[in-house]
Design an enzyme around this catalytic site. Sequence first.
Site, PDB file in Angstrom:
ATOM      1  N   GLY A  53       0.781  -1.165   0.102  1.00 24.04           N
ATOM      2  CA  GLY A  53      -0.119   0.007   0.084  1.00 24.04           C
ATOM      3  C   GLY A  53       1.092   1.308   0.035  1.00 24.04           C
ATOM      4  N   CYS A  54       2.064   1.156   0.585  1.00 22.07           N
ATOM      5  CA  CYS A  54       2.724   2.392   0.820  1.00 22.07           C
ATOM      6  C   CYS A  54       3.776   2.764  -0.453  1.00 22.07           C
ATOM      7  CB  CYS A  54       3.892   2.385   2.022  1.00 22.07           C
ATOM      8  SG  CYS A  54       2.946   2.207   3.613  1.00 22.07           S
TER       9      CYS A  54
END
Length: 156
Positions: free
Chosen positions: A45-46
Amino acid sequence: MATVELDKPVPDFAAQATSQKDIVLSKLKGWKIVLYFYPKDSTPGCTTEGLDFRDYYDDFLKAKTLIFGISKDILKSHEQFKAQYQFPFELISDTDAYLCQMFDVIQPLNMYGKQIQGVERSTFLIDSNGILRKEWRKVRVNGHVEEVLEAAEAID
């Protein structure tokens, strides 16, 4: 320590970032600032969020807006993450959680069924006079960067 509030000045801060830069908020007057807090370098996600900010970077510059990613990772990890994905913006290392506490992003999170304290994905938009104008908490990555860009274009 006071936490930030919408429509109030963000307290000045200095922080170490990639490219051997010290980021000092008060020296960035005249620019809008996006601070996006994320849990950990090189996680799915990052990485997606960083890539989205990278892909819209020129649009943010046209809107006189600088972008800074912030996590509690060390600078060496940030440098590798930034280089691997060619992020054109700096990543701030907040190992002592000073900024995380100022922006109140340390929250209880569910990790594989366990409660932990971690960085809640959050984004803050500061206007060119240092006033916090918008915040997004519990961010979902898809479509988020476009929403932040739209907000940056709409202020000042």
